[in-house]
Design an enzyme around this catalytic site. Structure first.
Site, PDB file in Angstrom:
ATOM      1  N   TRP A  81       5.602   2.416   7.139  1.00  0.00           N
ATOM      2  CA  TRP A  81       6.172   2.699   5.805  1.00  0.00           C
ATOM      3  C   TRP A  81       5.605   3.961   5.188  1.00  0.00           C
ATOM      4  O   TRP A  81       4.405   4.223   5.261  1.00  0.00           O
ATOM      5  CB  TRP A  81       5.844   1.521   4.884  1.00  0.00           C
ATOM      6  CG  TRP A  81       6.062   1.786   3.435  1.00  0.00           C
ATOM      7  CD1 TRP A  81       5.207   2.447   2.574  1.00  0.00           C
ATOM      8  CD2 TRP A  81       7.199   1.427   2.647  1.00  0.00           C
ATOM      9  NE1 TRP A  81       5.755   2.502   1.305  1.00  0.00           N
ATOM     10  CE2 TRP A  81       6.976   1.882   1.321  1.00  0.00           C
ATOM     11  CE3 TRP A  81       8.396   0.753   2.933  1.00  0.00           C
ATOM     12  CZ2 TRP A  81       7.888   1.682   0.295  1.00  0.00           C
ATOM     13  CZ3 TRP A  81       9.302   0.552   1.903  1.00  0.00           C
ATOM     14  CH2 TRP A  81       9.045   1.020   0.601  1.00  0.00           C
TER      15      TRP A  81
ATOM     16  N   ASP B 229       5.911   7.850  -1.803  1.00  0.00           N
ATOM     17  CA  ASP B 229       5.787   9.144  -2.507  1.00  0.00           C
ATOM     18  C   ASP B 229       5.095  10.276  -1.731  1.00  0.00           C
ATOM     19  O   ASP B 229       4.049  10.059  -1.117  1.00  0.00           O
ATOM     20  CB  ASP B 229       4.946   8.988  -3.770  1.00  0.00           C
ATOM     21  CG  ASP B 229       5.272   7.765  -4.584  1.00  0.00           C
ATOM     22  OD1 ASP B 229       6.205   7.040  -4.241  1.00  0.00           O
ATOM     23  OD2 ASP B 229       4.564   7.534  -5.574  1.00  0.00           O
TER      24      ASP B 229
ATOM     25  N   GLN C   2       2.216   8.513   0.510  1.00  0.00           N
ATOM     26  CA  GLN C   2       1.859   7.110   0.464  1.00  0.00           C
ATOM     27  C   GLN C   2       2.264   6.466   1.785  1.00  0.00           C
ATOM     28  O   GLN C   2       3.441   6.559   2.200  1.00  0.00           O
ATOM     29  CB  GLN C   2       2.583   6.420  -0.704  1.00  0.00           C
ATOM     30  CG  GLN C   2       2.094   6.865  -2.064  1.00  0.00           C
ATOM     31  CD  GLN C   2       0.766   6.228  -2.415  1.00  0.00           C
ATOM     32  OE1 GLN C   2       0.719   5.075  -2.796  1.00  0.00           O
ATOM     33  NE2 GLN C   2      -0.324   6.972  -2.276  1.00  0.00           N
TER      34      GLN C   2
HETATM   35  C1  FRU Z   1       5.956   5.440  -7.232  1.00  0.00           C
HETATM   36  C2  FRU Z   1       4.678   4.601  -7.193  1.00  0.00           C
HETATM   37  C3  FRU Z   1       3.566   5.294  -7.948  1.00  0.00           C
HETATM   38  C4  FRU Z   1       2.329   4.716  -7.300  1.00  0.00           C
HETATM   39  C5  FRU Z   1       2.772   4.588  -5.865  1.00  0.00           C
HETATM   40  C6  FRU Z   1       2.190   3.424  -5.123  1.00  0.00           C
HETATM   41  O1  FRU Z   1       6.798   5.147  -6.166  1.00  0.00           O
HETATM   42  O2  FRU Z   1       4.907   3.303  -7.705  1.00  0.00           O
HETATM   43  O3  FRU Z   1       3.610   5.111  -9.349  1.00  0.00           O
HETATM   44  O4  FRU Z   1       1.209   5.541  -7.438  1.00  0.00           O
HETATM   45  O5  FRU Z   1       4.184   4.473  -5.869  1.00  0.00           O
HETATM   46  O6  FRU Z   1       2.563   3.431  -3.786  1.00  0.00           O
END
Ligand code: FRU
Length: 516
Positions: free
Chosen positions: A50, A53, A69
């Site tokens: 997965w 961001d 992420q």
């Molecule tokens: C946005 C979010 C951010 C957070 C991250 C966690 O998609 O929710 O606010 O830092 O993803 O994965």
């Protein structure tokens, strides 16, 4: 389910400290992913699992670094790490080991959430949100099952290649401003203005909805809260379909765009599955922002974008393109999410945001196949039969007149099914319907439509001003034995209004759909 609830329901089950190599997937998995026709071939995505961001994109020592992420445990949200990839041109990517992982017992023991790069004394520092489990009374995220504290943390690079990071033991911002009850408190985005650092932070409250907080610092370590830079209450932002008292304006970023009298400040943020921009004036002394224009950054599957300056100083927007198929399907596929192509942001003279995919992407083009409308030409529709996008991997550009008769440009698969439709109706010449979604396009004359097709994604940019990212999943993917298809452009309606149509095959950026 909106993104915030999604985060709340899934957050940080495993606070593992594994620094797994992004490239370390079993050979059989890599082979399966390399043969998955739904997996893009010229967009950036992790080797497997997965991603969401984009985080801390930066041009550093001649290379573009992209962090994102990433869940090393599978193709579902959770256990957030920072994946890492590097590129010389924003198009061809090299996969690198995971850059940041949760530290057991640390402020980010339950996850390393989104953040931003800053350069201090010749070193890159990452400011990000760490999350850890705490008793409910101390939490900034609560969902009944879990309560988490978000604090703003720093990691300092230890090498020029940005592979090794030293985290500061203590967070730089430990709690929301005194007296403020928040629904969320995350995604720091610092920038330097003269000798001063400023920072935006995502927040929201039950009473006023989403908000962006503004802070100030001399050294990135000690921060002073200044004021709310923008918030939903009383905002000119595009109204949400479903107002949500629990919303957070996630991943805010604030930057200047344009020059001279055309210069404005732009705030971007994401909430409830969509990403927005506001442009307007910043009063330098008070640091108060007055938005004048607003819009959506993308009308389709696109979230939590982040910007950076490229080697020539252009403002580049990167966004997360989420899956739109069911979780069980993408979990089984072994990968979920991808990075958008780089989009160059500019402002129109009236302060509205414009965007176009960076021309570096054109280096992937193969031979052009073209149809032109002209007196001696064949009917465009019959010439068009020769045009093809093979293996769901190509680019299309079409210019058409918005006249008095309706028309539709579509991309049709081998089965006869249309996967993309861009429809014009003279009843409303200021919008086009992309697979039924109304997308604004200013002016009334010629209109340029550009489409980047890649596996299961189509990024559509209209007139260099509005984008709509489409996901498409022919036949459910390789589990059903599906093959990559050939897409054929079709034109229906007013034939004379189609001026020009070109398609290109695009060269994949790796041999195996970026699994190495
Ligand atoms: C946005 C979010 C951010 C957070 C991250 C966690 O998609 O929710 O606010 O830092 O993803 O994965």
């Amino acid at each position: 389910m909106n993104r915030r609830r999604f985060v709340q329901s899934l957050v940080g089950t495993a606070a593992a400290t594994k620094l797994s190599m992004a490239a370390a997937v079993p050979a059989t998995t890599a082979q399966r992913l390399a043969q998955d026709p739904l997996r893009p071939q010229y967009h950036l995505l992790p080797v497997a699992n997965w991603m969401n961001d984009p985080n801390g994109p930066i041009f550093w020592r001649g290379q573009y670094h992209m962090f994102y992420q990433y869940n090393p445990d599978g193709a579902y949200w959770g256990d957030m790490h920072w994946g890492h990839a590097m590129s010389a041109d924003m198009v061809h990517w090299q996969q690198l080991p995971v850059a940041l992982a949760p530290t057991s017992g640390g402020p980010d023991s339950a996850g390393v959430f989104s953040g931003t790069a800053a350069v201090v004394d010749g070193r890159v520092q990452m400011m990000y949100t760490g999350v850890r489990s705490v008793p409910e009374a101390e939490a900034t995220i609560q969902n009944g099952a879990q309560s988490l504290l978000e604090t703003q943390c720093l990691a300092i690079s230890e090498d020029e290649g940005l592979r090794h990071w030293r985290k500061l033991d203590k967070p730089a911002i430990t709690a929301p401003p005194a007296g403020m009850q928040v629904n969320g408190f995350r995604d720091p985005s610092p920038w330097r203005q003269g000798d001063v650092w400023y920072l935006t932070l995502a927040a929201g409250s039950k009473e006023r909805g989403g908000a962006v907080l503004l802070y100030r610092s001399r050294d990135l370590r000690q921060w002073e809260f200044l004021h709310v830079l923008a918030e939903r209450a009383g905002s000119i932002a595009v109204p949400l379909d479903r107002p949500d008292a629990n919303e957070v304006w996630e991943c805010p970023e604030f930057f200047s765009l344009g020059e001279g009298s055309a210069q404005r400040h732009v705030l971007i943020y994401s909430t409830n599955g969509k990403s927005y921009w506001l442009s307007g004036r910043l009063e330098a002394l008070t640091m108060r922002f007055t938005p004048e224009e607003a819009g959506l950054l993308d009308f389709g599957s696109y979230y939590a974008p982040k910007t950076q300056l490229d080697a020539t100083g252009r403002r580049i927007l990167w966004g997360w393109i989420p899956e739109t198929r069911p979780l069980a399907e993408y979990k089984a596929a072994g990968w979920a999410g991808l990075m958008s192509l780089p989009r160059v942001l500019t402002l129109s003279p009236d302060g509205r945001l414009r965007m176009q995919v960076a021309d570096a992407v054109e280096t992937l083009r193969g031979r052009e196949q073209k149809v032109e409308h002209g007196s001696a030409a064949l009917q465009p529709t019959s010439q068009m039969e020769k045009l093809q996008i093979k293996n769901d991997c190509g680019e299309l550009r079409c210019a058409a007149e918005r006249g008095t008769a309706p028309w539709e440009l579509s991309l049709v698969g081998d089965s006869g099914r249309s996967w993309l439709s861009i429809a014009y109706s003279p009843a409303d010449p200021h919008q086009l319907a992309v697979n039924g979604t109304h997308v604004p396009v200013s002016g009334r004359d010629n209109c340029e439509m550009r489409v980047w097709v890649d596996g299961s994604v189509m990024e559509v940019v209209l007139n260099g001003e509005s984008a709509c990212t489409v996901r498409f999943y022919p036949d459910g993917g390789p589990a059903q034995g599906s093959q990559a298809q050939t897409l054929h452009p079709h034109w229906s309606g007013a034939a004379t209004e189609m001026r020009e149509l070109s398609v290109w095959a695009m060269k994949p950026i790796s041999r195996n759909r970026l699994t190495t």
